[in-house]
Design a protein around this motif. Sequence first.
Motif, PDB file in Angstrom:
ATOM      1  N   ASP A 196      28.466 113.989  30.345  1.00 49.38           N
ATOM      2  CA  ASP A 196      28.299 114.497  28.867  1.00 49.38           C
ATOM      3  C   ASP A 196      29.426 115.468  28.592  1.00 49.38           C
ATOM      4  O   ASP A 196      29.453 116.099  28.132  1.00 49.38           O
ATOM      5  CB  ASP A 196      27.045 114.592  27.838  1.00 49.38           C
ATOM      6  N   ALA A 197      30.021 115.076  28.621  1.00 50.90           N
ATOM      7  CA  ALA A 197      31.551 115.719  28.700  1.00 50.90           C
ATOM      8  C   ALA A 197      32.794 116.272  27.312  1.00 50.90           C
ATOM      9  O   ALA A 197      33.478 115.677  27.007  1.00 50.90           O
ATOM     10  CB  ALA A 197      32.300 115.579  29.996  1.00 50.90           C
ATOM     11  N   CYS A 198      31.806 117.010  26.834  1.00 52.79           N
ATOM     12  CA  CYS A 198      32.001 117.518  25.505  1.00 52.79           C
ATOM     13  C   CYS A 198      32.376 118.707  25.239  1.00 52.79           C
ATOM     14  O   CYS A 198      31.908 119.274  26.650  1.00 52.79           O
ATOM     15  CB  CYS A 198      30.793 117.135  24.772  1.00 52.79           C
ATOM     16  N   LEU A 199      32.879 119.044  24.809  1.00 59.31           N
ATOM     17  CA  LEU A 199      34.203 120.971  24.269  1.00 59.31           C
ATOM     18  C   LEU A 199      32.786 121.339  24.628  1.00 59.31           C
ATOM     19  O   LEU A 199      32.970 122.511  24.869  1.00 59.31           O
ATOM     20  CB  LEU A 199      34.384 120.699  22.902  1.00 59.31           C
ATOM     21  N   PRO A 200      31.747 121.392  23.674  1.00 60.64           N
ATOM     22  CA  PRO A 200      30.756 122.501  23.122  1.00 60.64           C
ATOM     23  C   PRO A 200      29.690 123.006  24.784  1.00 60.64           C
ATOM     24  O   PRO A 200      29.396 123.667  25.065  1.00 60.64           O
ATOM     25  CB  PRO A 200      28.961 121.872  22.395  1.00 60.64           C
ATOM     26  N   ASN A 201      30.515 121.893  26.224  1.00 64.50           N
ATOM     27  CA  ASN A 201      29.660 122.120  27.255  1.00 64.50           C
ATOM     28  C   ASN A 201      30.449 122.344  28.477  1.00 64.50           C
ATOM     29  O   ASN A 201      30.192 122.526  29.496  1.00 64.50           O
ATOM     30  CB  ASN A 201      29.088 120.664  28.185  1.00 64.50           C
ATOM     31  N   PHE A 202      31.584 122.475  28.042  1.00 60.55           N
ATOM     32  CA  PHE A 202      32.939 123.976  28.968  1.00 60.55           C
ATOM     33  C   PHE A 202      32.679 125.063  28.672  1.00 60.55           C
ATOM     34  O   PHE A 202      33.158 124.445  27.040  1.00 60.55           O
ATOM     35  CB  PHE A 202      33.954 122.626  29.344  1.00 60.55           C
ATOM     36  N   LEU A 203      33.293 125.940  28.995  1.00 61.53           N
ATOM     37  CA  LEU A 203      33.100 127.126  28.360  1.00 61.53           C
ATOM     38  C   LEU A 203      34.139 128.120  29.061  1.00 61.53           C
ATOM     39  O   LEU A 203      34.257 127.436  30.442  1.00 61.53           O
ATOM     40  CB  LEU A 203      31.780 128.415  28.911  1.00 61.53           C
ATOM     41  N   PHE A 204      34.762 129.311  28.298  1.00 60.26           N
ATOM     42  CA  PHE A 204      35.770 129.644  28.255  1.00 60.26           C
ATOM     43  C   PHE A 204      35.778 131.192  27.968  1.00 60.26           C
ATOM     44  O   PHE A 204      35.403 131.494  27.504  1.00 60.26           O
ATOM     45  CB  PHE A 204      37.201 129.440  27.958  1.00 60.26           C
ATOM     46  N   ASP A 205      37.182 131.913  29.084  1.00 56.56           N
ATOM     47  CA  ASP A 205      36.983 133.442  28.791  1.00 56.56           C
ATOM     48  C   ASP A 205      37.314 133.259  27.635  1.00 56.56           C
ATOM     49  O   ASP A 205      39.084 132.741  27.718  1.00 56.56           O
ATOM     50  CB  ASP A 205      38.009 133.674  29.558  1.00 56.56           C
ATOM     51  N   PRO A 206      37.651 133.294  26.176  1.00 53.28           N
ATOM     52  CA  PRO A 206      37.962 133.670  25.456  1.00 53.28           C
ATOM     53  C   PRO A 206      40.200 134.356  24.812  1.00 53.28           C
ATOM     54  O   PRO A 206      41.143 133.674  24.302  1.00 53.28           O
ATOM     55  CB  PRO A 206      37.718 134.276  23.593  1.00 53.28           C
ATOM     56  N   TYR A 226      35.748 106.907  34.180  1.00 52.50           N
ATOM     57  CA  TYR A 226      35.806 107.264  32.578  1.00 52.50           C
ATOM     58  C   TYR A 226      34.950 107.191  31.535  1.00 52.50           C
ATOM     59  O   TYR A 226      35.103 107.482  30.562  1.00 52.50           O
ATOM     60  CB  TYR A 226      36.609 105.673  32.382  1.00 52.50           C
ATOM     61  N   THR A 227      33.761 107.433  32.129  1.00 52.78           N
ATOM     62  CA  THR A 227      32.282 107.751  31.840  1.00 52.78           C
ATOM     63  C   THR A 227      32.759 109.241  30.863  1.00 52.78           C
ATOM     64  O   THR A 227      32.392 109.242  29.704  1.00 52.78           O
ATOM     65  CB  THR A 227      31.110 107.976  32.611  1.00 52.78           C
ATOM     66  N   ASP A 228      33.234 110.244  31.533  1.00 51.52           N
ATOM     67  CA  ASP A 228      33.532 111.300  31.038  1.00 51.52           C
ATOM     68  C   ASP A 228      35.488 111.654  29.938  1.00 51.52           C
ATOM     69  O   ASP A 228      35.324 111.657  29.125  1.00 51.52           O
ATOM     70  CB  ASP A 228      34.209 112.100  31.758  1.00 51.52           C
ATOM     71  N   LEU A 229      36.280 110.548  30.628  1.00 51.90           N
ATOM     72  CA  LEU A 229      37.123 110.264  29.861  1.00 51.90           C
ATOM     73  C   LEU A 229      37.374 110.028  28.931  1.00 51.90           C
ATOM     74  O   LEU A 229      38.293 110.144  27.671  1.00 51.90           O
ATOM     75  CB  LEU A 229      38.278 110.021  31.196  1.00 51.90           C
ATOM     76  N   SER A 230      36.476 109.045  28.243  1.00 49.85           N
ATOM     77  CA  SER A 230      36.197 108.079  27.268  1.00 49.85           C
ATOM     78  C   SER A 230      35.686 108.818  26.158  1.00 49.85           C
ATOM     79  O   SER A 230      36.556 109.092  24.648  1.00 49.85           O
ATOM     80  CB  SER A 230      35.478 107.118  27.179  1.00 49.85           C
ATOM     81  N   LEU A 261      38.755 103.254  28.083  1.00 46.87           N
ATOM     82  CA  LEU A 261      38.316 104.124  28.109  1.00 46.87           C
ATOM     83  C   LEU A 261      37.082 103.389  26.333  1.00 46.87           C
ATOM     84  O   LEU A 261      36.093 104.093  25.905  1.00 46.87           O
ATOM     85  CB  LEU A 261      39.570 105.094  26.990  1.00 46.87           C
ATOM     86  N   ALA A 262      37.788 102.218  25.874  1.00 47.17           N
ATOM     87  CA  ALA A 262      37.003 102.149  24.836  1.00 47.17           C
ATOM     88  C   ALA A 262      35.474 101.369  25.173  1.00 47.17           C
ATOM     89  O   ALA A 262      34.601 101.643  24.141  1.00 47.17           O
ATOM     90  CB  ALA A 262      37.773 100.754  23.574  1.00 47.17           C
ATOM     91  N   PHE A 263      35.633 101.088  26.339  1.00 45.88           N
ATOM     92  CA  PHE A 263      34.208 100.114  26.974  1.00 45.88           C
ATOM     93  C   PHE A 263      33.115 101.786  26.818  1.00 45.88           C
ATOM     94  O   PHE A 263      31.852 101.297  26.182  1.00 45.88           O
ATOM     95  CB  PHE A 263      34.011  99.255  28.093  1.00 45.88           C
ATOM     96  N   TYR A 264      33.811 102.475  27.051  1.00 46.09           N
ATOM     97  CA  TYR A 264      32.838 103.563  27.631  1.00 46.09           C
ATOM     98  C   TYR A 264      32.189 104.415  26.603  1.00 46.09           C
ATOM     99  O   TYR A 264      31.613 104.982  26.412  1.00 46.09           O
ATOM    100  CB  TYR A 264      32.646 104.495  28.648  1.00 46.09           C
ATOM    101  N   LEU A 265      34.143 104.701  26.127  1.00 48.91           N
ATOM    102  CA  LEU A 265      32.803 104.854  24.074  1.00 48.91           C
ATOM    103  C   LEU A 265      32.519 104.530  23.819  1.00 48.91           C
ATOM    104  O   LEU A 265      31.479 104.281  22.455  1.00 48.91           O
ATOM    105  CB  LEU A 265      34.308 105.482  23.525  1.00 48.91           C
ATOM    106  N   LEU A 266      32.099 102.945  23.471  1.00 51.57           N
ATOM    107  CA  LEU A 266      31.103 102.199  22.664  1.00 51.57           C
ATOM    108  C   LEU A 266      30.117 101.960  23.899  1.00 51.57           C
ATOM    109  O   LEU A 266      28.312 102.351  22.511  1.00 51.57           O
ATOM    110  CB  LEU A 266      31.146 100.458  23.104  1.00 51.57           C
TER     111      LEU A 266
END
Length: 273
Positions: A196-206, A226-230, A261-266
């Motif tokens: 579930d490689a979404c922006l809320p799941n990756f934390l950074f030092d601001p 591509y499960t993540d990259l999509s 990319l299109a396959f896993y995004l769907l």
Amino acid sequence: MSLFASLLPGDGWEPVSGGESATEVFRRGDVFAKCCGVAGVDELIAERDRVEWLAGTSVPGARVLDWIEWSEGAGGADGSGGARGADGSRGAALLTSAVPGVAAVELPWSEKLVAGFADALRAVHSLPVESCPFLRPLPDVIAQAEDVVRRGAVNPDFLREDVQAVPPAELLARIQAEAPEIAAKAAGDLVVCHGDACLPNFLFDPSTLELTGVIDVGRLGVADRYTDLSLVPAQLHDEWSVDASAFFAAYGLPEPDAQRLAFYLLLDPLTWG
């Protein structure tokens, strides 16, 4: 007071958010407690095991602090299981350490942040496959989508705008027809995926924009990268109105496979429900 909060050890638990399948999240200081009813126990166990595994790798993340189950039996949470709510309900709680930093989605766009996100995802994908005990083979993921579609549980808001009006069964049929070709392409490109490689799941030092941790790893497992990259192009467009070319260049894949990319995004939105 929430039933879940009343079963957690000690006082001072503050609700953070609700979730799917009656999941609730609470925080007390630097500890998070993710709680669920009986229907969500298996998923929470899967997340617990993945958090523990990731904590032993080079990728920063949370640490498991405690695991509590309540069921028919004793009447309080003692950290060893056997607690029961007043209504006799069963469930579990996963207590983890808080991860420092700020979610990428909450930070302003910058080339450095996009490159940092690419580096972070590549770090997950570079973990040794042979040491990861968790597998997410494509047939299993498609079976999960089949179950969601069969139950009529697809959330149209998770779908791309151009397919939101298409019946989920038709989208699933597209996936099933294309799956053999995708599986053949992915056979030599399996990595440890976040799932579930979404922006809320990756934390950074601001301040430094260095990765401080990866969270919500309940779907982590060996799969096609591509499960993540999509998931990346749509996120970058929706959150910061930028295309993904800089991300893929930083990741080391300047010409990604458009079909995968299109396959896993769907496929991905058909698996939530």
